[in-house]
Design a protein around this motif. Sequence first.
Motif, PDB file in Angstrom:
ATOM      1  N   MET A 296       0.985  -1.187   0.046  1.00 26.71           N
ATOM      2  CA  MET A 296       0.005  -0.049  -0.140  1.00 26.71           C
ATOM      3  C   MET A 296       1.038   1.316   0.004  1.00 26.71           C
ATOM      4  N   ALA A 297       2.037   1.281   0.598  1.00 30.20           N
ATOM      5  CA  ALA A 297       2.890   2.346   0.672  1.00 30.20           C
ATOM      6  C   ALA A 297       3.519   2.480  -0.677  1.00 30.20           C
TER       7      ALA A 297
ATOM      8  N   GLY B 106       2.681   2.758  -3.929  1.00 26.26           N
ATOM      9  CA  GLY B 106       2.024   3.710  -4.905  1.00 26.26           C
ATOM     10  C   GLY B 106       1.555   2.433  -6.193  1.00 26.26           C
TER      11      GLY B 106
ATOM     12  N   ARG C 152      -1.157   0.653  -6.331  1.00 26.95           N
ATOM     13  CA  ARG C 152      -2.542   0.635  -6.419  1.00 26.95           C
ATOM     14  C   ARG C 152      -3.217  -0.743  -6.879  1.00 26.95           C
TER      15      ARG C 152
ATOM     16  N   ARG D  61      -4.079  -3.144 -14.580  1.00 23.57           N
ATOM     17  CA  ARG D  61      -3.571  -2.138 -15.315  1.00 23.57           C
ATOM     18  C   ARG D  61      -3.120  -2.698 -16.651  1.00 23.57           C
TER      19      ARG D  61
ATOM     20  N   ARG E 107       0.502  -3.311 -18.022  1.00 24.03           N
ATOM     21  CA  ARG E 107       1.432  -2.739 -16.745  1.00 24.03           C
ATOM     22  C   ARG E 107       1.110  -3.773 -15.482  1.00 24.03           C
TER      23      ARG E 107
ATOM     24  N   ARG F 118      -4.396   0.740   9.257  1.00 24.29           N
ATOM     25  CA  ARG F 118      -3.509  -0.156   9.048  1.00 24.29           C
ATOM     26  C   ARG F 118      -2.474  -0.671   9.862  1.00 24.29           C
TER      27      ARG F 118
ATOM     28  N   GLY G 151      -5.975  -4.329   2.659  1.00 21.48           N
ATOM     29  CA  GLY G 151      -5.537  -2.937   2.084  1.00 21.48           C
ATOM     30  C   GLY G 151      -6.354  -1.839   2.659  1.00 21.48           C
ATOM     31  N   ASP G 152      -7.479  -2.022   2.889  1.00 20.89           N
ATOM     32  CA  ASP G 152      -8.514  -1.071   3.812  1.00 20.89           C
ATOM     33  C   ASP G 152      -8.480  -1.136   5.152  1.00 20.89           C
TER      34      ASP G 152
END
Lengths: 462, 462
Positions: A242-243, A245, A247, A284, A287, A345, A373-374
Amino acid sequence: MTSDPLIARLRSSLGEKAVVTDPDVLDSHRNDHATFCSAGVPRLLVRPSSTSEVQEVLRAAGEHGVPVVTQGARTGLSGAANALDGCLLLSTARLNQILEISVEDQVAVVQPGVVNSELSRAVLDQGLFYPPDPSSWEMSTIGGNIATNAGGLCCVKYGVTGDFVRGLEVVLASGEVVRTGRRTVKGVAGYDLTRLIVGSEGTLGVVTEATLALRPEPEAALTAAATFMSIEDGIAAAAAVMASGLRPSLLEFLDGPTARAIQDYRDMGLPADVGSLLIAQSDRGPRAAEDVAAIAAICESFGAVEVAVASGAEESRMLLEARRLVNPALEPLGVTLVDDVAVPRSKLVALLDGIAAIGTKYDVLICCPGHVGDGNMHPTVVFDRDDAAAEARALEAFGAVMELGLSLGGTITGEHGIGTLKAQWLEQELGPVGLGLQRKIKEVFDPGHLLNPGKVLRPFRA
Amino acid sequence: MTSDPLIARLRSSLGEKAVVTDPDVLDSHRNDHATFCSAGVPRLLVRPSSTSEVQEVLRAAGEHGVPVVTQGARTGLSGAANALDGCLLLSTARLNQILEISVEDQVAVVQPGVVNSELSRAVLDQGLFYPPDPSSWEMSTIGGNIATNAGGLCCVKYGVTGDFVRGLEVVLASGEVVRTGRRTVKGVAGYDLTRLIVGSEGTLGVVTEATLALRPEPEAALTAAATFMSIEDGIAAAAAVMASGLRPSLLEFLDGPTARAIQDYRDMGLPADVGSLLIAQSDRGPRAAEDVAAIAAICESFGAVEVAVASGAEESRMLLEARRLVNPALEPLGVTLVDDVAVPRSKLVALLDGIAAIGTKYDVLICCPGHVGDGNMHPTVVFDRDDAAAEARALEAFGAVMELGLSLGGTITGEHGIGTLKAQWLEQELGPVGLGLQRKIKEVFDPGHLLNPGKVLRPFRA
């Protein structure tokens, strides 16, 4: 023929078929999917098919002083849709039209009885995406999703139901209709009544139409899965993802007891001493391979025992299978009491350690899958359905988990709502000043206390 | 020494320096940045430095029956922070501490007087990102941004201020403190009071602390710009970009009159007959070049006359320069009356055509820049400050633009709020039932009508 004047009135105005009094049908509509929530015996079930019919139902109920419980697919987990003694059950089953899908404005306008999966597929056909995906999405309705501000797996990237609700048409207890919000992307014209209705579980009004934001269809997704020796390692890896980036479009956690239950249910090759399991996805497209490789590398750097990275859709599906098997795997073990606490978290390890201690203290099995993640976990107390003492201990453990979540700066519910199941703990989370405001807001919308009374807020009228 | 008992009380409890009565200082605090909104003469200005001092201020004001107008940096554009005759101005200037930045939980906890840019830079230092970026971000405060649910350039990808507000500490008119919302990502515990406070422009309570969601720092951005012969081509290209799934981090539109004003102010090489100008950005680092190339190709396919694609940061900055020059370029032309209508994107051409017709009808210049990706435009009526007849026509044109926006299914305000400037039109947008609910909610929070009375909602107490 009936001697019940309310039934007679509604049959006359809505037609015979819209008003159901068959005791078997009524009985089958008493409960949602919550465990341990009481359900009363309804007086009638009404299936209006238009906003004006909903207005007539609420006017009639108001004049007869009959409480109204609105029901979608009754897949809720907190008892919000459970019947009350003598109530009118207002079913949204016939309010099931997708009124508009606008590609240009990226919005859909729907009635509340539309099933989530039906909408999701209809917009996908036009190259669009309605992200909210509660586990119940094949059954649950948009109205129910709005009533509980439903989440799901993809929240970690896309947000919850409320983030996609632009505007609502709502029938008030008075029978009046109000339109809240807007069709536009942005707007700050007056107080945000839309967000007030979202998550209000049928206690402020009956949603009869929703304008929902859509997004362009996501690209292809790939999945990665990793097993860890401990809970700490799995949580630390999730925090690092999560840190980073990156996503992820999904980031799920299963603790050891959950993983073992799944392995017992179906051989997934999970070792008996697995401490935790992480499953991540990136949507993505071109990617995604790079993303899941980066996630796999993070997991390895946090001591993952085994890491699997899918190279295509079928492998991705297989890696997600463990997550899908949580409910089927736990069900044979006994009655399940599913909690929904969310914590910051940074407090997840403390939450999971505390849950293990609660399981030991009350001598119950608590499995803990969740949307890591939440920070939104679903600690699930499992106990023998024929053991009354175990049931009592399970209920105590359930309460202790919520107390623990609150003590860690968390909330008693991330996405399931309050219903009757958690109304007592809600008072603790809100505190007296917040509770007082919430009660006054309830009275603004429903001065007669006829809309799902006793749900969310316990009965409070003098 | 003062004979004013309210002033004496507050000096005694908050200290001499926290209570200002100097007429020059009071006079300099009468207005925000709105044009044409009346401002009264305040009785005093108070600068509390803690939540408990805010409580004392509201209790004292309540006991003396003095209305309270909360002010941040007074950069608002709707008069919400304008003084009322005899009011107490509550400045958040000394509530200016960033209390916490948590990398692990991706949240910041701040007091309301923190300036947006100060927070944005502080979190960036830790690899995090606070997206809301109203044009005033170098001056405006987080409290003010919350009060108006401020937007900005990056909304098109990241959303507005409210999307980043997790929880609030609010002092109520009674002097009581309530904490709304949560620190966690998700939560559905009771009615959403956080979103009710967001955008309420100081009429429901005084925010004394906010817990804000952060994201990982975005990757490097690249910019593309395109000119079109007509408004229609530029709008169609913007719609195609939004439908493409490219997720630009900025998508701005300038109509012909705006582009010409900029060209007159500084030679940007814009042709005199330019119909419209689009500026787009992607902040996906290594993938940004591919994104802006795709955006450029879309613009070309919609008939762009000239398309420029930046290859680095400096070129990106230059392409954004036209957007930055909107205010400086319009200012020398006369008084500017900035509107903030938002419409569904499919109605943008109709909106711009209608605005041109309104300009002709009322014989005023209307320039129309805007956040085209969100359908949120800022039609700006420009007129000679020494021409009373032109001023009257400008005000009529301003109202006509809002009427037009509403008739196209839009809203009178996307991000600036209501204040006093638009309170009359708000009633039209809400309709009588919605207005009635909003008034009742106001009375729940502020039964004495002392918090910024007459703002958002026109005076309505019998």
